[in-house]
Design a protein around this motif. Structure first.
Motif, PDB file in Angstrom:
ATOM      1  N   MET A  48       5.357  14.993   5.836  1.00 42.63           N
ATOM      2  CA  MET A  48       6.509  14.776   4.904  1.00 42.63           C
ATOM      3  C   MET A  48       6.432  15.696   3.809  1.00 42.63           C
ATOM      4  O   MET A  48       5.571  15.890   3.188  1.00 42.63           O
ATOM      5  CB  MET A  48       6.700  13.325   4.648  1.00 42.63           C
ATOM      6  CG  MET A  48       8.002  13.171   3.522  1.00 42.63           C
ATOM      7  SD  MET A  48       8.169  11.298   3.546  1.00 42.63           S
ATOM      8  CE  MET A  48       8.788  10.771   5.205  1.00 42.63           C
ATOM      9  N   THR A  49       7.678  16.254   3.369  1.00 34.47           N
ATOM     10  CA  THR A  49       7.819  17.004   2.352  1.00 34.47           C
ATOM     11  C   THR A  49       8.720  16.680   1.322  1.00 34.47           C
ATOM     12  O   THR A  49       9.694  15.976   1.523  1.00 34.47           O
ATOM     13  CB  THR A  49       8.156  18.475   2.584  1.00 34.47           C
ATOM     14  OG1 THR A  49       8.555  18.324   3.965  1.00 34.47           O
ATOM     15  CG2 THR A  49       6.924  19.585   2.530  1.00 34.47           C
ATOM     16  N   ASN A  50       8.164  16.856  -0.038  1.00 30.63           N
ATOM     17  CA  ASN A  50       9.293  16.435  -1.028  1.00 30.63           C
ATOM     18  C   ASN A  50       9.879  17.636  -1.474  1.00 30.63           C
ATOM     19  O   ASN A  50       9.167  18.715  -1.802  1.00 30.63           O
ATOM     20  CB  ASN A  50       8.166  15.856  -2.221  1.00 30.63           C
ATOM     21  CG  ASN A  50       9.302  15.301  -3.242  1.00 30.63           C
ATOM     22  OD1 ASN A  50      10.086  16.169  -3.700  1.00 30.63           O
ATOM     23  ND2 ASN A  50       8.815  14.176  -3.646  1.00 30.63           N
TER      24      ASN A  50
ATOM     25  N   ARG B 223      -1.889  14.501  -2.844  1.00 35.35           N
ATOM     26  CA  ARG B 223      -2.528  14.354  -1.534  1.00 35.35           C
ATOM     27  C   ARG B 223      -2.499  15.801  -1.071  1.00 35.35           C
ATOM     28  O   ARG B 223      -1.889  16.801  -1.222  1.00 35.35           O
ATOM     29  CB  ARG B 223      -1.545  13.638  -0.493  1.00 35.35           C
ATOM     30  CG  ARG B 223      -1.680  12.287  -0.615  1.00 35.35           C
ATOM     31  CD  ARG B 223      -0.690  11.631   0.316  1.00 35.35           C
ATOM     32  NE  ARG B 223      -0.745  10.251  -0.115  1.00 35.35           N
ATOM     33  CZ  ARG B 223      -1.557   9.266   0.384  1.00 35.35           C
ATOM     34  NH1 ARG B 223      -2.725   9.394   0.970  1.00 35.35           N
ATOM     35  NH2 ARG B 223      -1.468   7.958  -0.195  1.00 35.35           N
TER      36      ARG B 223
ATOM     37  N   ASP C 217      -3.203  14.785   4.168  1.00 35.30           N
ATOM     38  CA  ASP C 217      -2.623  13.699   3.852  1.00 35.30           C
ATOM     39  C   ASP C 217      -3.729  12.776   3.078  1.00 35.30           C
ATOM     40  O   ASP C 217      -3.477  11.622   2.903  1.00 35.30           O
ATOM     41  CB  ASP C 217      -2.429  12.966   5.222  1.00 35.30           C
ATOM     42  CG  ASP C 217      -1.289  12.024   5.115  1.00 35.30           C
ATOM     43  OD1 ASP C 217      -0.308  12.475   4.204  1.00 35.30           O
ATOM     44  OD2 ASP C 217      -1.089  10.863   5.691  1.00 35.30           O
ATOM     45  N   HIS C 218      -4.895  13.172   2.788  1.00 30.76           N
ATOM     46  CA  HIS C 218      -6.074  12.299   2.266  1.00 30.76           C
ATOM     47  C   HIS C 218      -5.674  12.641   0.661  1.00 30.76           C
ATOM     48  O   HIS C 218      -5.175  13.624   0.348  1.00 30.76           O
ATOM     49  CB  HIS C 218      -7.406  12.975   2.429  1.00 30.76           C
ATOM     50  CG  HIS C 218      -7.916  12.197   3.852  1.00 30.76           C
ATOM     51  ND1 HIS C 218      -8.000  11.175   4.205  1.00 30.76           N
ATOM     52  CD2 HIS C 218      -8.221  13.004   5.217  1.00 30.76           C
ATOM     53  CE1 HIS C 218      -8.075  10.983   5.182  1.00 30.76           C
ATOM     54  NE2 HIS C 218      -8.357  11.906   5.954  1.00 30.76           N
ATOM     55  N   LEU C 219      -6.119  11.790  -0.168  1.00 32.08           N
ATOM     56  CA  LEU C 219      -6.071  12.233  -1.596  1.00 32.08           C
ATOM     57  C   LEU C 219      -6.750  13.298  -2.038  1.00 32.08           C
ATOM     58  O   LEU C 219      -7.992  13.239  -1.432  1.00 32.08           O
ATOM     59  CB  LEU C 219      -6.693  10.602  -2.141  1.00 32.08           C
ATOM     60  CG  LEU C 219      -5.961   9.459  -2.157  1.00 32.08           C
ATOM     61  CD1 LEU C 219      -6.484   8.232  -2.825  1.00 32.08           C
ATOM     62  CD2 LEU C 219      -4.651   9.558  -2.671  1.00 32.08           C
TER      63      LEU C 219
ATOM     64  N   HIS D  26       4.610   6.395  -5.901  1.00 25.26           N
ATOM     65  CA  HIS D  26       5.218   5.463  -5.190  1.00 25.26           C
ATOM     66  C   HIS D  26       4.294   4.206  -5.241  1.00 25.26           C
ATOM     67  O   HIS D  26       2.769   4.566  -5.195  1.00 25.26           O
ATOM     68  CB  HIS D  26       5.352   5.848  -3.848  1.00 25.26           C
ATOM     69  CG  HIS D  26       6.051   4.788  -3.067  1.00 25.26           C
ATOM     70  ND1 HIS D  26       5.349   3.742  -2.524  1.00 25.26           N
ATOM     71  CD2 HIS D  26       7.175   4.391  -2.505  1.00 25.26           C
ATOM     72  CE1 HIS D  26       6.107   3.118  -1.446  1.00 25.26           C
ATOM     73  NE2 HIS D  26       7.349   3.401  -1.727  1.00 25.26           N
TER      74      HIS D  26
ATOM     75  N   ALA E 129       2.771   2.596  -2.962  1.00 28.33           N
ATOM     76  CA  ALA E 129       1.531   2.764  -1.853  1.00 28.33           C
ATOM     77  C   ALA E 129       0.779   3.598  -2.394  1.00 28.33           C
ATOM     78  O   ALA E 129      -0.533   3.569  -2.144  1.00 28.33           O
ATOM     79  CB  ALA E 129       2.213   3.050  -0.641  1.00 28.33           C
ATOM     80  N   ASP E 130       0.910   4.739  -3.154  1.00 25.73           N
ATOM     81  CA  ASP E 130       0.347   5.937  -3.542  1.00 25.73           C
ATOM     82  C   ASP E 130      -0.690   5.326  -4.904  1.00 25.73           C
ATOM     83  O   ASP E 130      -1.872   5.462  -4.687  1.00 25.73           O
ATOM     84  CB  ASP E 130       0.850   7.034  -4.052  1.00 25.73           C
ATOM     85  CG  ASP E 130       1.557   7.736  -2.806  1.00 25.73           C
ATOM     86  OD1 ASP E 130       0.931   7.753  -1.758  1.00 25.73           O
ATOM     87  OD2 ASP E 130       2.507   8.314  -2.905  1.00 25.73           O
TER      88      ASP E 130
ATOM     89  N   ASP F 176      -3.538   3.393  -3.120  1.00 22.68           N
ATOM     90  CA  ASP F 176      -4.741   4.228  -2.666  1.00 22.68           C
ATOM     91  C   ASP F 176      -5.328   4.677  -3.788  1.00 22.68           C
ATOM     92  O   ASP F 176      -6.688   5.007  -3.691  1.00 22.68           O
ATOM     93  CB  ASP F 176      -3.993   5.286  -1.897  1.00 22.68           C
ATOM     94  CG  ASP F 176      -3.525   4.999  -0.554  1.00 22.68           C
ATOM     95  OD1 ASP F 176      -3.805   3.751  -0.145  1.00 22.68           O
ATOM     96  OD2 ASP F 176      -2.947   5.766   0.060  1.00 22.68           O
TER      97      ASP F 176
ATOM     98  N   GLU G 226      -7.762   2.160  -4.899  1.00 21.17           N
ATOM     99  CA  GLU G 226      -8.936   2.060  -4.186  1.00 21.17           C
ATOM    100  C   GLU G 226      -9.808   2.978  -4.293  1.00 21.17           C
ATOM    101  O   GLU G 226     -11.212   2.708  -4.120  1.00 21.17           O
ATOM    102  CB  GLU G 226      -8.327   1.818  -2.596  1.00 21.17           C
ATOM    103  CG  GLU G 226      -7.643   0.490  -2.324  1.00 21.17           C
ATOM    104  CD  GLU G 226      -7.500   0.546  -0.896  1.00 21.17           C
ATOM    105  OE1 GLU G 226      -7.381   1.609  -0.146  1.00 21.17           O
ATOM    106  OE2 GLU G 226      -7.356  -0.961  -0.461  1.00 21.17           O
TER     107      GLU G 226
ATOM    108  N   GLU H 183      -0.819  -3.257  -1.772  1.00 13.76           N
ATOM    109  CA  GLU H 183      -1.166  -2.158  -1.024  1.00 13.76           C
ATOM    110  C   GLU H 183      -2.740  -1.910  -1.229  1.00 13.76           C
ATOM    111  O   GLU H 183      -2.937  -0.890  -0.385  1.00 13.76           O
ATOM    112  CB  GLU H 183      -0.447  -0.869  -1.554  1.00 13.76           C
ATOM    113  CG  GLU H 183       0.951  -0.983  -1.802  1.00 13.76           C
ATOM    114  CD  GLU H 183       1.976  -0.618  -0.482  1.00 13.76           C
ATOM    115  OE1 GLU H 183       1.162  -0.483   0.486  1.00 13.76           O
ATOM    116  OE2 GLU H 183       3.304  -0.894  -0.385  1.00 13.76           O
TER     117      GLU H 183
ATOM    118  N   ASP I  64      17.036  -5.930  -3.963  1.00 13.81           N
ATOM    119  CA  ASP I  64      17.009  -4.796  -4.163  1.00 13.81           C
ATOM    120  C   ASP I  64      17.506  -3.626  -3.099  1.00 13.81           C
ATOM    121  O   ASP I  64      17.992  -2.837  -3.156  1.00 13.81           O
ATOM    122  CB  ASP I  64      15.517  -4.054  -4.200  1.00 13.81           C
ATOM    123  CG  ASP I  64      14.999  -4.493  -5.831  1.00 13.81           C
ATOM    124  OD1 ASP I  64      15.705  -5.047  -6.673  1.00 13.81           O
ATOM    125  OD2 ASP I  64      13.831  -4.584  -6.125  1.00 13.81           O
TER     126      ASP I  64
ATOM    127  N   ASP J  11      10.319  -3.245   6.797  1.00 13.48           N
ATOM    128  CA  ASP J  11       9.242  -2.839   6.124  1.00 13.48           C
ATOM    129  C   ASP J  11       8.059  -3.758   6.245  1.00 13.48           C
ATOM    130  O   ASP J  11       6.771  -3.369   6.542  1.00 13.48           O
ATOM    131  CB  ASP J  11       9.475  -2.338   4.759  1.00 13.48           C
ATOM    132  CG  ASP J  11      10.139  -3.313   4.100  1.00 13.48           C
ATOM    133  OD1 ASP J  11      11.173  -4.098   4.546  1.00 13.48           O
ATOM    134  OD2 ASP J  11       9.840  -3.480   2.785  1.00 13.48           O
TER     135      ASP J  11
END
Lengths: 471, 471
Positions: free
Chosen positions: B1-3, B21, B25-27, B55, B57-58, B61, B64, B89, B189, B269
């Protein structure tokens, strides 16, 4: 899940003989038998009456429950009333066999009624000849759009995408857009957001329907849209796209081609299937099973499972060779033969535990580099602790059973060594395979058990030989 | 996925040191280290600048990836800018440890900003005392609604549901509804369909937003709605609800209480997370790992894996006992000791293959009663065929290696017997456990390998004893 209209009719306690599914969610065999009877009696009207109310997913399950000749009869009897969407819900085998027996014109007519992504799903597994024949019978526009999707790699976002979407220019107002939506006939069946594009179809922004709905008619689209647009490249693997859906709670995402032009959309219902399939694939790979289906016959099952068993045969022969190095030792103390599988088996299980956790964490991208070192340390230490615990247990049992404290010491020491080996192999092997770009789910298990077998037998028999002076 | 905005800035080939990332896809460890530096230097502004665009979810991560004291520092430094959604998350451990160190008022204020389902997710794992303390600090309406959700059983639809939804009467028009949506402040929402209800909140119908959008203002809701409404009972297990989402390609479904009143909605979701978690759970159970997390420390890992290893210890001792019955036989022909693990190991692998397929088919409800008999037949026949193939292979190798054709015959015969046992045990054991309402993923593996070990050793050593007259 309850269907409101059913509740009124049937009450909740007694299972309904007319319901497709029993209370345990399994297909109702009575229902299937009734359908079978109507089918073999050629009672078209009754068959149609039973099949027509079904959701495609349920119709697919019904097809799977029938025999091959009944499936063909069912589809032909229903004619245009048969929803080809049901074919996307059955095992690949069932679909392939069924389509082969149907006239190409029928299949082409059925496929033409489907959304682009569902049509691709059916076409992609057919052999090239049949596929061309069916494509040739479709209207030119649909043919081109299907061909474009089929040109993307297998399991890519481009293959799974739906090519109907709603693209609007940024200078429209909400009112203009609503009027367009009300008038335009050729819209996707279901959509969850609008795409704002420039004249070359590059995505400028998106608007979720709920936000759109709450805006006043005179608001301009460019003032309403989200600028922070996520898109997926058409060549990207569906599994990567699925991870984005999961991580960012998406319902729909735009798919772009190499020129960054919007060419389709991925919706969450397809992604749910992808997540499900990928999990099934991982579970099967970990269990040493390849790409087989429940409807496979015995020969294809045997064929698909053989490679794994062959690899295991070599592993087992290697372990056997290690044991045979100690033939003389075993001859002098036959109790070793009975005890040696315990050490190997405990190591195999502990190694599998560590490997399972590691493989899953790699598959879900939960194992970031920052956490790897900590995890290796945890698994090796855990192996040592487990080794100590089970060394004491099995050492004591062995001592008592053979009235031989030395034998208890030997098996205990071997247990500690093999449990450390199990913890290390269980994490290092999947990590190494992953770095080599091999899916660790495929190969980790056999390597890990090879290590624990070889080290288990070698450590136990070797230490025993040294301890008792048997060499 | 690209922003999209990233692309313009950074080009596609060089990884961006400022991106959260990396391309895999890893941090990005650089990013994390930079955050760490700002954190320990107490540079609030920089920390906020790095975290705010993320986000949830990020952000989870990132949490963590930090150490426990850094997590606490991060949350406290961000203050009201910290999005408590990130806590949904992270691993349960990480969340529990973090919340314990934060002032209750902060947590209460954070939880109050969340949707009902997310708040429940955080509250349900806390101990009762802390939970009550936090609930007491929330506004009455939210407190009641959270308490009601928490009253539903763990892992039920009621726990996962969102309690904000849009319910409208059937006699409204599309225009009235749009005006209501534009004016009303207290809306969910995100929403994908409207619920048409009677005065006691029983669901009469639903309208997907895309359909609603395309209707004219004067159309009456009752003429637009779908009458065929699917709902989920609040007490139903989330896994069952997930199966409905998968099967019927749902995006949102209404949740009803025991009086059939609409009390909430489940959105896809959350269901995606459920499907993911359930797959992880099955994979772990099959690998002999319980409810552990990557962030668990070594002691809890050892504790959670011990039961499985203890069971395996008994199994291994049983196999060892079977071998010791043949001590005299082995003493006369020590080659048997080296060969016997081959038969057991091949059986174990073949049994695991069959078991994996069966367990997955049971978990996904693909194994309908009509297909069971055919599948048992397939697996037993497949076991026999595999047995014959590998009997020839290992028989020939053994003959050559030991220059003893009789030994080749013996191991071949034992292989055939054990492969049939493997196929039968691999399918019958999971089916039996399933009928006894035990999750076959938990226990099948150990039973299957017990069978293949015991039968493998017994058949091989027994046939050898008879053949060579060693008893």
């Amino acid at each position: 899940m309850t269907n409101e209209s059913d509740i009124a009719e049937i009450g909740e306690t007694r299972p309904d003989p007319n319901a497709l599914r029993g209370p345990d969610d399994h297909l109702n065999q009575e229902w299937i038998e009734r359908l079978r009877a109507h089918l073999s009696a050629g009672e078209e009207h009754d068959v149609a009456e039973m099949m027509e109310p079904l959701h495609a997913a349920d119709a697919g399950d019904v097809l799977e429950a029938l025999e091959q000749d009944e499936r063909v009869a069912l589809v032909q009897m229903l004619g245009d009333k048969f929803d080809y969407l049901a074919l996307t819900e059955v095992d690949d085998n069932v679909r392939t066999d069924l389509i082969e027996e149907l006239p190409t014109e029928d299949v082409a007519r059925g496929v033409a009624t489907l959304d682009n992504d569902d049509a691709v799903y059916i076409l992609e597994d057919m052999d090239a000849g049949d596929r061309e024949e069916i494509l040739a019978q479709l209207p030119a526009f649909e043919r081109l759009s299907l061909k474009r999707s089929l040109d993307f790699p297998e399991d890519s976002a481009g293959r799974r995408m739906q090519t109907d979407f709603i693209a609007i220019p940024p200078f429209w107002t909400v009112g203009q857009t609503i009027d367009y939506l009300r008038v335009e006939k050729d819209l996707p069946d279901e959509f969850y957001q609008l795409y704002v594009v420039d004249p070359s179809y590059r995505v400028l922004g998106t608007i979720p329907l709920d936000k759109f709905l709450r805006a006043k008619r005179q608001v301009r689209i460019e003032n309403l849209m989200n600028h922070d647009v996520l898109t997926v490249e058409a060549t990207e693997d569906q599994e990567e796209a699925a991870r984005d859906f999961e991580r960012y709670d998406l319902v729909e995402v735009g798919v772009i081609d190499e020129n960054k032009r919007l060419v389709g959309v991925l919706t969450v219902d397809d992604i749910v299937d992808v997540i499900h399939e990928e999990a099934t694939e991982d579970i099967k790979l970990l269990g040493g099973v390849g790409d087989e289906e429940l409807s496979d016959n015995v020969l294809s099952t045997v064929r698909s499972r053989a490679p794994w068993l062959v690899v295991n045969l070599f592993t087992a022969m290697l372990a056997s060779f290690v044991i045979s190095l100690f033939n003389a030792t075993i001859e002098q103390m036959v109790a070793l033969a009975a005890l040696m599988p315990i050490v190997a088996s405990m190591g195999g299980n502990a190694g599998t535990q560590t490997m399972t956790v590691t493989v899953r964490a790699l598959a879900t991208r939960d194992l970031d580099r920052g956490r790897v070192r900590r995890l290796i340390l945890r698994e090796v230490t855990g192996g040592f602790l487990n080794g100590c615990i089970f060394a004491v247990l099995i050492g004591a049992v062995t001592w008592l059973r053979y009235a031989n404290p030395g034998l208890g010491m030997v098996i205990g020491l071997a247990m500690i060594i093999n449990m450390i080996a199990a913890g290390s192999a269980g994490i290092l092997i999947p990590l190494a395979l992953n770095r080599l770009k091999v899916d660790p789910a495929i190969a980790s298990s056999v390597f890990v058990t090879t290590v624990t077998d070889v080290i288990g037998f070698f450590a136990f028999l070797g230490i025993a030989g040294l301890w008792f002076g048997l060499f």
